[in-house]
Scaffold this motif. Structure first.
Motif, short mmCIF file in Angstrom:
data_model
loop_
_atom_site.label_atom_id
_atom_site.label_comp_id
_atom_site.label_asym_id
_atom_site.label_seq_id
_atom_site.Cartn_x
_atom_site.Cartn_y
_atom_site.Cartn_z
N LEU A 1 86.31 32.37 47.73
CA LEU A 1 86.18 31.71 49.02
C LEU A 1 88.05 30.86 48.71
CD1 LEU A 1 84.53 29.41 50.91
CD2 LEU A 1 83.84 27.88 48.33
N ALA A 2 88.13 30.34 46.80
CA ALA A 2 89.41 29.99 46.71
C ALA A 2 90.47 30.43 47.11
CB ALA A 2 89.00 29.46 44.84
N ALA A 3 90.66 31.98 47.01
CA ALA A 3 91.99 33.05 46.97
C ALA A 3 91.92 32.36 48.99
CB ALA A 3 91.56 34.27 46.91
N ALA A 4 90.99 32.12 49.62
CA ALA A 4 91.11 32.18 51.26
C ALA A 4 91.94 31.26 51.16
CB ALA A 4 89.60 32.20 51.78
N ARG A 5 91.61 29.83 50.41
CA ARG A 5 92.30 28.72 50.61
C ARG A 5 93.27 28.64 50.13
NH1 ARG A 5 87.79 24.45 48.63
NH2 ARG A 5 86.78 24.28 50.40
N LYS A 6 93.90 29.16 49.36
CA LYS A 6 95.31 29.21 48.81
C LYS A 6 95.78 30.00 49.54
CE LYS A 6 96.67 28.85 45.08
NZ LYS A 6 97.31 30.55 44.61
N LYS A 7 95.45 30.91 50.35
CA LYS A 7 96.44 31.76 50.57
C LYS A 7 97.13 30.63 51.30
CE LYS A 7 94.62 34.62 53.81
NZ LYS A 7 94.21 36.00 54.09
N LYS A 8 96.65 30.06 52.65
CA LYS A 8 97.95 29.08 53.33
C LYS A 8 98.77 28.32 52.66
CE LYS A 8 94.12 28.16 56.16
NZ LYS A 8 92.78 27.62 56.80
N GLN A 9 98.13 28.09 51.45
CA GLN A 9 99.27 27.26 50.82
C GLN A 9 99.93 28.10 49.89
OE1 GLN A 9 97.27 25.87 47.21
NE2 GLN A 9 96.43 23.34 48.44
N GLU A 10 99.91 29.63 49.50
CA GLU A 10 100.82 29.95 48.87
C GLU A 10 101.86 30.43 50.02
OE1 GLU A 10 98.12 33.50 46.94
OE2 GLU A 10 98.52 32.34 45.75
#
Lengths: 846, 414
Positions: A227-236
């Motif tokens: 979940l965290a990764a999915a969200r983070k992807k955008k930020q990254e």
């Protein structure tokens, strides 16, 4: 005297370790830079350091200040540090300052490669650029406070993401490095499973923070992580451009070198972490986080210090140029997680390509056989277990091969229980400019006053104080032997005092302006001639004490005066001081003195003493006349010659065989105390010995290590031939040591023999028979099995083969069989005794 | 040793003797009597392997009397055991002729020794008969315990008529006197005395219980250089009264103190030749032998040709009739008669017979286990005191053995 053993080196090490901790504390408490008080302290400290350093070392103020800062304003330590660093190049084997270590070399090589191409960071799942930006570094701040303008270069490089930290000076990774966190370093200490709830909580509470960091230990990402990764992807994606430059993973050569280093240590990765000043509200949180991390790190085995890559205190240039680059090297953790460093370069693009999905590019860690070999921890721990041995720094170009080789050489040998300083003793001895040393044995017939004379000598030279003499006098008077008081200085056992005779050798020391003397007071009684032989075998010259009183001299000449004189001569003593004692009993009669002198001269020349090496001195031990001071008696005006001490001083000491292999005949085995359970003493016949030397005990054939050396009751680092030394030993059982045994160099041991040929000078009739064979303290049973030939006294040619009997005064060659194997060497002197009489003295031929 | 039965033909030296050893020392006599090729009959235990028809094997111990032809003998001095190895000479139901067997002679068990059967072997010659007579001498045997000691070393010996047996050597590290270390020396001596006393007492006790006459007190001789022996006696006295050990208290009156020049066993010779001790040991064999050896040595020292040692020299002297009536003494070690080589033995027997019977001189066979025998061993096992001086007995030999010298030279390099 040899230099006293010191602990300078150990002390230095202790300082530095202390400093590491004090530094840490310091940063923990006030990471916000200096107070005014600090600045004032710094200013004062700088002045003091400058004074201390003087003109010998040229250092800039800023360097001094930096040092002071590091050493917590300790002027002494700073001076030592600066001297070591900037002072004239001194090669102290164990000193900390070193040329750039292999680590630095590797790091700089990695940095070089990195600057060439700044590719995509391969470990993007872990990356957390915003954290990198906001992570405050108190150290960074403090450093900027401390460093003055000439450090600006450092600071500019620091803006690239790395600050030269004081920790790089010290072997320990500074725990506060947690404050400057690179995103991918954030989890470097995260365990594979059981992540603390505090961590989880942090992530959940502040959604701004990266959530994909929960790597967990499994090959599958957890739901939360996904979940965290999915969200983070955008930020990254958004932050990609602003990301801090990452090391180029394709620089495989450097990576391998670094990985090699990383395998052994993690701390530099922490040191790599860089930061730029961040908003303070973020800092608060990070510090909290950091504390947690810090706590965790304490228990982390990865934090342990590894001796091999202790970063030395680098040169100034190294600091400014190389250290910043260290940050670019991927950590062990990073390389373990993401496969760089270990993975071939070809594989890495796939890692990058799979970037959008966290962990997708990673192989199953278990399938990669990450745990096939020893873990980095294991390597580190093993290296540690082998002991901390400082390595000499090598300044070599960071070639991969050389690095690898040098890593191999890092294997630390099993350290012996006692460390040797590896001194060149012969050189040290030359350098020490030691005072002349001489051992002399005091011989003569029983009751001729040997012990009393020596007691008087020691008393007059203030070696024994008045108090002890008074005490002895009192004790002697209570048992009605007041005249024995002085002798009791030497005769200390109850048996000796009760019977009034010396039984065993007494050793004592005194010093004149020219020479340090060791007295070996031998027993005069016939029964204790073995002990007298033991003493005489340790002596450079002899003092023959003769009682001048009527009849005493004559009875002595028939008795031990003669035997002792013959013995000392046959044991190799060349020089003889004849002390005509008890002159007060014959009222200093010149006639008597001359008579004795004449008779003794005649006898001694027949005993092969050279006339010029015999000195006659009249004296009186009991009154002390002509011992240390000239005689005052009016009857003794005729004597204008030297006193006894002057005569002793005139003796030339024997030659020392320092270059020959080490040999020591044990004259005593005892318990030196609780700390030194096994001790031996004896004269070093040849060679030298130093603390830490392994030595071989013969005939037991057991090795021991010299723990402590004592000469004249004072500890020393080494001892040379001619000295009577006490060695405290380690690693040997006392059953293997007996008086008379030989300690020798294990590389050049004495051979054990059971039978030998020997040239003898007969004092009595010699027949093939059982004999007591003496060699120093060694007393063995043996027998003369064959009389081979009678020899000419001067030329040594054979006069008669197979004589039936060797008459007194004749020289013969005989074969001796021993009961037991003994360590005997060609050229040593032995004495044969039978039934309480000295039968012959011999020189070993083979 | 008890002679149970004897059938010896003195003329030819053939025949047999049946003997029962009664004391450990008898083993020593047996050792000197038994030679190779002699026939020895004694009790033996054999393990017999049997194979039954089924193929199973069983082992059975059978006790039998076995006669062997002696090949070698092995004597253990310290425990007084004699092992005689040989080949079976008389076949029986269980053992074939020629098979090997080792007989262990035991106390109070008879054995029969036959000589002269084998032409290669020896016969009952004069020396053997003399030994047999001596061995069976029923006269009460003298025994004494001796401790030769120095600081930290003690040799505990049992002196019997024919042997000096070193029972045990006690070694305790005694630190020397050194500055500030006086305690170490005193403590070391205390420990040394206590170890020595307990060891000695154990030996005395075990000897007393195993002996035929437990009531008899064997005297104890303490000898040392210096004052160690006196100090030890003092220690024994204190210990005895402290522990109220009655047996030890009873021993104290029979303790003798003597001076020895060293702690080695060979220092016993001077102890035993001292008049005080000799009066106590009077007319033991040992004392006589020691006196003779002293006489020999003093004559040798005088170097006037009245005493000679070495096989050739002595043989020559005997040939010239110098070892005869009126003071001629031939001294031999019994090691010579144990020679494996029969011809060698015969050579010495002939010499003994000649001196004793023809010349009328005195012949002494010294026990090689005694100090006197050991001294003689140093002189080549044979020596003689002559009735008149003879010079240059060795001169001829020098010429004879001119080439032998080269060998000497080689031997020198050890």
């Amino acid at each position: 005297m040899p230099p006293r053993s010191g602990h300078q080196r150990a002390k230095n090490i202790a300082y530095e370790e202390d400093d590491v901790y004090s530094d840490n504390e310091y940063y923990e408490e006030d990471g916000d830079g200096m107070t005014d008080e600090d600045r004032e302290q710094l200013r004062q400290g700088t002045i003091m350091v400058k004074e201390a350093l003087g003109s010998s070392v040229s250092v800039s103020d800023s360097q001094i200040q930096e040092a002071l800062w590091h050493y917590y304003f300790d002027v002494g330590k700073s001076v030592t540090y600066l001297k070591n660093k900037h002072g004239p190049a001194k090669t102290i084997p164990a000193s900390k300052p070193k040329a750039p270590s292999r680590f630095d070399q590797a790091a700089s090589s990695a940095a070089l490669l990195q600057t060439k191409g700044q590719g995509e960071p391969p470990i993007s799942p872990n990356r957390e650029p915003d954290i990198a930006c906001i992570a405050p570094s108190p150290r960074c701040i403090s450093n900027s406070n401390v460093r003055s303008a000439d450090k600006s270069a450092t600071m500019t490089t620091a803006s690239k993401g790395c600050v030269e930290t004081p920790d790089s000076v010290f072997p320990f990774p500074a725990p506060l490095d947690h404050l400057s966190i690179l995103p991918r370093d954030f989890f470097w200490d995260t365990p594979w499973g059981n992540v603390e709830s505090c961590r989880l909580g942090v992530i959940r509470e502040i959604p701004v923070l990266p959530r994909g960091r929960l790597l967990g230990g499994s090959s599958r990402p957890s739901k939360l992580a996904a979940l965290a990764a999915a969200r983070k992807k955008k930020q990254e994606e958004a932050n990609r451009e602003t990301a801090v430059p990452q090391p180029n993973a394709s620089a495989s050569e450097a990576d391998q070198a670094v990985a090699l280093l990383d395998k052994l240590n993690f701390k530099n990765k922490a040191g790599n972490g860089s930061s730029t000043p961040t908003p303070s509200e973020e800092r608060g949180r990070n510090e909290r986080l950091g504390r947690l991390q810090f706590l965790k790190r304490q228990s982390s085995p990865e934090k342990v210090n590894t001796p091999p890559e202790e970063p030395p205190e680098p040169e100034e240039e190294v600091l400014t140029v190389q250290v910043p680059n260290i940050r670019t090297t991927p950590s062990m953790f990073a390389s373990t997680i993401c496969g760089i460093g270990r993975l071939p370069a070809a594989e890495q693009p796939s890692v990058i390509s799979s970037f959008p999905v966290p962990f997708s590019g990673m192989e199953d860690p278990t399938s990669r056989g990450l745990f096939a070999g020893p873990s980095p921890d294991d390597i580190v721990l093993r290296a540690q277990a082998k002991g901390n041995k400082p390595k000499g720094g090598q300044q070599k170009t960071p070639k991969e091969q050389k690095l690898a080789q040098s890593m191999e050489t890092l294997a630390v040998e099993e350290t012996p229980s006692v460390k040797s300083k590896n001194l060149n003793v012969a050189e040290e001895f030359e350098k020490s400019g030691m005072k002349r040393m001489a051992n002399f044995v005091v011989v003569g017939h029983v009751d001729h006053g040997k012990s009393t004379l020596m007691g008087r000598l020691l008393y007059d030279l203030k070696v024994v104080d008045q108090r002890s003499i008074d005490k002895l006098r009192k004790e002697a008077e209570t048992i009605g032997k007041s005249s024995f008081a002085l002798a009791w200085v030497m005769d200390q056992t109850s048996e000796e005092r009760n019977r009034g005779v010396t039984v065993d050798i007494a050793t004592n020391y005194f010093e004149t302006e020219k020479t340090r003397f060791t007295i070996l007071d031998a027993p005069g009684h016939k029964d204790f001639i073995p002990n007298m032989i033991a003493g005489a075998s340790q002596a450079d010259f002899a003092v023959l004490v003769i009682d001048a009183s009527t009849n005493s001299f004559e009875s002595g000449l028939r008795g031990q005066t003669k035997e002792h004189a013959l013995l000392v001569r046959s044991l190799g003593v060349q020089r003889l001081v004849v002390a005509v004692n008890k002159m007060d009993t014959v009222s200093w009669s010149q006639e008597r003195f001359e008579e004795i002198k004449q008779q003794m001269s005649a006898f001694l020349t027949t005993a092969n003493f050279a006339k010029k090496s015999i000195t006659f001195v009249p004296c009186a031990g009991l009154t002390g006349d002509n011992v240390t001071h000239k005689v005052e008696d009016s009857n003794a005006r005729w004597y204008t010659g030297e006193t006894l001490v002057e005569a002793l001083d005139a003796s030339e000491p024997g030659k020392r065989h320092i270059e020959k292999p080490f040999r020591l005949t044990i004259s005593d085995v005892f318990r030196g105390g609780i700390t030194n359970p096994i001790s031996i003493s004896g004269r070093i016949d040849s060679g030298s010995v130093q603390v830490g030397d392994p030595i071989l005990a013969l005939p037991a054939n057991e090795k021991a290590v010299v723990k402590v050396i004592e000469v004249e009751n004072a500890p020393v680092d080494w001892a040379v031939a001619g000295q009577i030394a006490t060695l405290h030993l380690a690693d040997i059982d006392p059953v293997h040591l007996r008086t008379g045994d030989i300690m020798c160099d294990p590389k050049d041991p004495v051979k054990l023999t059971k039978s030998f040929t020997c040239k003898i000078l007969a004092f009595e009739h010699v027949l093939p028979a059982t004999m007591d064979v003496f060699r120093g303290r060694l007393q063995a049973e043996g027998k003369i099995s064959k009389l081979v030939a009678l020899l000419d006294k001067t030329s040594g040619e054979i006069v008669k083969n197979k004589p039936r009997v060797v008459k007194p005064g004749e020289v013969a060659r005989v074969v001796v069989d021993l009961e037991k194997e003994l360590p005997l060497e060609i050229g040593i002197r032995v004495v044969f005794r039978e039934g309480g009489n000295t039968v012959a003295a011999g020189l070993l031929e083979g | 040793m008890r002679l149970q039965h004897s059938a010896i033909d003195r003329k030819h030296g053939t025949g047999s003797a049946t003997l029962i050893p009664e004391e450990p020392e008898d083993m020593w006599h047996a050792y000197n009597l038994i030679q190779t090729h002699d026939l020895l009959r004694g009790r033996a235990v054999r393990n017999l392997k049997q194979e039954i028809v089924t193929g199973a094997r069983t082992t059975k111990q059978v006790v039998m009397d076995l006669t062997i032809s002696v090949v070698s003998t092995d004597f253990d001095i310290s425990c007084g055991q004699l092992h005689v190895a040989g080949r079976v000479a008389v076949e029986n139901d269980h053992v074939k002729k020629g098979s090997h067997h080792t007989l262990d002679l035991e106390l109070n068990r008879k054995f029969t020794l036959t000589k002269g059967e084998d032409p290669k072997g020896g016969v009952w010659d004069s020396v053997a008969l003399e030994m047999l007579r001596e061995a069976c001498d029923t006269e009460r045997k003298a025994e004494i315990w001796a401790v030769v000691m120095g600081e930290g070393v003690a040799n505990i010996c049992l002196i019997t008529e024919h042997q000096t047996i070193l029972r045990q050597r006690v070694e305790v590290a005694v630190p020397r006197k050194r500055r500030g270390g006086i305690d170490g020396h005193d403590k070391g001596m205390e420990k040394f005395f206590s170890t020595t006393l307990s060891t000695l007492w154990r030996h005395i006790e075990s000897a007393r219980t195993s002996s035929t006459d437990p009531g008899k007190t064997v005297p104890l001789l303490l000898a040392s250089p210096g004052f160690v022996a006196q100090a030890f006696l003092q220690y024994i006295k204190t210990e005895a009264s402290r522990t109220m050990n009655k047996a030890l208290l009873a021993l104290i009156p029979s303790i003798l103190i003597a001076h020895a020049s060293s702690h080695h066993v060979h220092a016993l010779k001077e102890v035993l030749s001292s008049p005080a001790i000799q009066s106590k040991l009077s007319d033991t064999k040992f004392a006589r032998e020691t006196a003779l050896m002293d006489q020999l040595t003093s004559l040798l020292r005088a170097d006037d040709g009245r005493a000679w040692y070495g096989p050739r020299e002595v043989e020559r002297a005997v040939e010239k009739g110098a070892v005869g009536r009126g003071g001629g003494v031939l001294l031999l070690s019994n090691a010579l008669f144990r020679a494996q080589d029969v011809a060698e033995r015969k050579r010495w027997v002939r010499l003994v017979d000649r001196v004793r019977d023809v010349e009328g001189g005195e012949v002494r066979v010294l026990s090689s286990l005694h100090e006197s025998g050991k001294r003689l061993e140093g002189l080549g096992n044979v020596a003689a005191i002559l009735t008149f001086p003879l010079e240059d007995l060795d001169e001829e030999e020098d010429q004879e053995h001119a080439e032998g010298e080269a060998d000497e030279g080689e031997q020198m390099v050890i």
